[in-house]
Design a protein around this motif. Structure first.
Motif, PDB file in Angstrom:
ATOM      1  N   SER A 139       0.788  -1.152   0.032  1.00 28.04           N
ATOM      2  CA  SER A 139       0.141  -0.013  -0.105  1.00 28.04           C
ATOM      3  C   SER A 139       1.037   1.338  -0.005  1.00 28.04           C
ATOM      4  O   SER A 139       2.035   1.420   0.625  1.00 28.04           O
ATOM      5  CB  SER A 139      -0.906  -0.088   1.360  1.00 28.04           C
ATOM      6  N   THR A 140       0.495   2.249  -0.740  1.00 28.48           N
ATOM      7  CA  THR A 140       1.345   3.414  -0.738  1.00 28.48           C
ATOM      8  C   THR A 140       0.721   4.144   0.297  1.00 28.48           C
ATOM      9  O   THR A 140      -0.258   4.778   0.258  1.00 28.48           O
ATOM     10  CB  THR A 140       1.116   4.205  -2.213  1.00 28.48           C
ATOM     11  N   THR A 163      -5.468   4.037   9.279  1.00 28.97           N
ATOM     12  CA  THR A 163      -6.033   2.502   9.025  1.00 28.97           C
ATOM     13  C   THR A 163      -5.162   1.681   8.076  1.00 28.97           C
ATOM     14  O   THR A 163      -5.124   0.601   8.590  1.00 28.97           O
ATOM     15  CB  THR A 163      -7.337   2.820   8.482  1.00 28.97           C
ATOM     16  N   MET A 164      -4.671   2.362   7.217  1.00 25.19           N
ATOM     17  CA  MET A 164      -4.140   1.454   6.102  1.00 25.19           C
ATOM     18  C   MET A 164      -2.528   0.788   6.796  1.00 25.19           C
ATOM     19  O   MET A 164      -2.412  -0.344   6.548  1.00 25.19           O
ATOM     20  CB  MET A 164      -3.589   2.214   5.001  1.00 25.19           C
ATOM     21  N   ALA A 165      -1.803   1.731   7.525  1.00 26.31           N
ATOM     22  CA  ALA A 165      -0.706   1.235   8.106  1.00 26.31           C
ATOM     23  C   ALA A 165      -1.286   0.093   9.182  1.00 26.31           C
ATOM     24  O   ALA A 165      -0.366  -0.823   9.485  1.00 26.31           O
ATOM     25  CB  ALA A 165      -0.058   2.432   8.894  1.00 26.31           C
ATOM     26  N   THR A 166      -2.091   0.441  10.097  1.00 23.55           N
ATOM     27  CA  THR A 166      -2.715  -0.585  11.104  1.00 23.55           C
ATOM     28  C   THR A 166      -2.910  -2.038  10.448  1.00 23.55           C
ATOM     29  O   THR A 166      -2.375  -3.007  10.958  1.00 23.55           O
ATOM     30  CB  THR A 166      -3.568   0.002  11.887  1.00 23.55           C
ATOM     31  N   LEU A 167      -3.607  -1.919   9.253  1.00 23.64           N
ATOM     32  CA  LEU A 167      -4.021  -3.250   8.690  1.00 23.64           C
ATOM     33  C   LEU A 167      -2.712  -3.739   7.990  1.00 23.64           C
ATOM     34  O   LEU A 167      -2.707  -5.111   8.196  1.00 23.64           O
ATOM     35  CB  LEU A 167      -4.848  -2.704   7.480  1.00 23.64           C
ATOM     36  N   MET A 168      -1.571  -3.294   7.535  1.00 22.44           N
ATOM     37  CA  MET A 168      -0.349  -3.625   6.954  1.00 22.44           C
ATOM     38  C   MET A 168       0.362  -4.356   8.102  1.00 22.44           C
ATOM     39  O   MET A 168       0.966  -5.341   8.057  1.00 22.44           O
ATOM     40  CB  MET A 168       0.392  -2.762   6.205  1.00 22.44           C
ATOM     41  N   TYR A 184       3.544  -1.209   4.113  1.00 20.73           N
ATOM     42  CA  TYR A 184       3.192   0.242   3.994  1.00 20.73           C
ATOM     43  C   TYR A 184       4.214   0.823   3.730  1.00 20.73           C
ATOM     44  O   TYR A 184       5.222   1.129   4.335  1.00 20.73           O
ATOM     45  CB  TYR A 184       2.599   0.626   5.410  1.00 20.73           C
ATOM     46  N   ALA A 185       4.240   1.321   2.283  1.00 17.17           N
ATOM     47  CA  ALA A 185       5.540   1.908   1.843  1.00 17.17           C
ATOM     48  C   ALA A 185       5.340   3.378   1.747  1.00 17.17           C
ATOM     49  O   ALA A 185       4.594   3.946   1.298  1.00 17.17           O
ATOM     50  CB  ALA A 185       5.740   1.196   0.042  1.00 17.17           C
ATOM     51  N   SER A 227      10.604  -4.865   6.482  1.00 17.92           N
ATOM     52  CA  SER A 227       9.723  -4.326   7.297  1.00 17.92           C
ATOM     53  C   SER A 227       8.257  -3.917   6.692  1.00 17.92           C
ATOM     54  O   SER A 227       8.411  -3.412   5.702  1.00 17.92           O
ATOM     55  CB  SER A 227      10.336  -3.108   8.201  1.00 17.92           C
ATOM     56  N   TRP A 228       7.375  -4.199   7.397  1.00 21.85           N
ATOM     57  CA  TRP A 228       5.772  -3.718   7.005  1.00 21.85           C
ATOM     58  C   TRP A 228       5.874  -2.421   6.885  1.00 21.85           C
ATOM     59  O   TRP A 228       5.285  -1.653   5.833  1.00 21.85           O
ATOM     60  CB  TRP A 228       4.800  -4.193   8.016  1.00 21.85           C
ATOM     61  N   ASP A 229       6.715  -1.794   7.625  1.00 21.57           N
ATOM     62  CA  ASP A 229       6.706  -0.346   7.719  1.00 21.57           C
ATOM     63  C   ASP A 229       8.013   0.070   6.895  1.00 21.57           C
ATOM     64  O   ASP A 229       9.149   0.191   7.423  1.00 21.57           O
ATOM     65  CB  ASP A 229       6.745   0.374   9.082  1.00 21.57           C
ATOM     66  N   TYR A 230       7.979   0.470   5.646  1.00 22.87           N
ATOM     67  CA  TYR A 230       9.216   0.508   4.641  1.00 22.87           C
ATOM     68  C   TYR A 230       9.160   2.026   4.345  1.00 22.87           C
ATOM     69  O   TYR A 230       8.443   2.546   3.449  1.00 22.87           O
ATOM     70  CB  TYR A 230       9.052  -0.557   3.531  1.00 22.87           C
TER      71      TYR A 230
END
Length: 241
Positions: A139-140, A163-168, A184-185, A227-230
């Motif tokens: 997700s962007t 919400t998007m970041a939490t879901l990722m 979450y990029a 990482s999910w948070d990239y």
């Protein structure tokens, strides 16, 4: 469009002229059959480039489900899905987050539902694929969910992306054992904050499509999941604080 059975498939929801089309071209170059979805795709131009056009409203869950069905029917199950959608709702009154109308808030929430449905559909596709091609949902994002003092006028975007970041985050942890990745990029500025949003800037968000394409490919093709948070910068390299 005929795609050989062994070809991995990618679906990009949100086919803008910056991120969407550049990611599509990168994946096409890497050997993917690529479907690019937008509200009003230039079907002739996309087909000429070898890209399968999909008509989709990235804020509509029903439209997204139809898009997945179209891709499955015409190309096959996607092993990569990119959700590249955001909707900006400017505040009617500057610096007043509660001045947003209830109707606009409801419209904004549709995007949050849409990314959830996109991830659900992607997971179903990933689980149905038997070969070992990488399976990734990207997700962007933006940096707003992680800012303690984000710009007040970006509150609606911050809510969408939170919400998007939490879901990722939760999805990446939940399905890691299946070798399914959720990311979450986020493009960040050189200081790790909001990138340059001046559309005339020589280097900034509005000409960052190639950097997104390279960063997303790094996430997809990495032997060990990142990482999910990239977070990455204008040179497509991972941001290091």
């Amino acid at each position: 469009m005929s795609i050989p059975a062994f070809t991995p498939i990618a679906l990009i929801i949100g086919g803008g002229s910056n991120v969407g089309i550049n990611v599509a071209k990168k994946l096409l170059k890497e050997g993917y059959g690529v479907a690019l979805g937008s509200r009003n795709p230039d079907s002739a131009a996309l087909k000429q480039q070898g890209i399968f056009p999909v008509s989709v409203d990235g804020t509509s869950s029903e439209s997204i489900q139809k898009a997945f069905k179209s891709v499955r029917t015409n190309l096959g199950e996607p092993s990569v899905v990119v959700y590249n959608v955001s909707v900006h709702f400017p505040l009617p009154t500057a610096n007043d987050p509660l001045s947003v109308s209830s109707d606009d808030f409801t419209k904004s929430c549709k995007l949050e539902h849409a990314v959830f449905v996109s991830a659900q559909e992607a997971l179903a596709s990933f689980r149905s694929i038997k070969h070992s091609t990488p399976k990734a949902f990207i997700s962007t994002g933006n940096i707003l969910p992680f800012m303690k003092d984000g710009p007040m006028n970006f509150v609606m975007g911050a809510l969408q992306k939170t919400t998007m970041a939490t879901l990722m985050n939760y999805s990446n942890r939940a399905y890691a054992a299946e070798r399914i990745r959720f990311h979450y990029a986020t493009l960040v500025g050189l200081d790790g904050g909001i990138p340059n949003l001046n559309p005339l800037a020589e280097v900034g968000f509005f000409n960052s499509g190639p950097a997104h394409a390279e960063a997303y490919w790094d996430l997809i093709s990495a032997e060990n999941a990142k990482s999910w948070d990239y977070r990455f910068t204008y040179d497509a390299k991972a941001y290091v604080a």
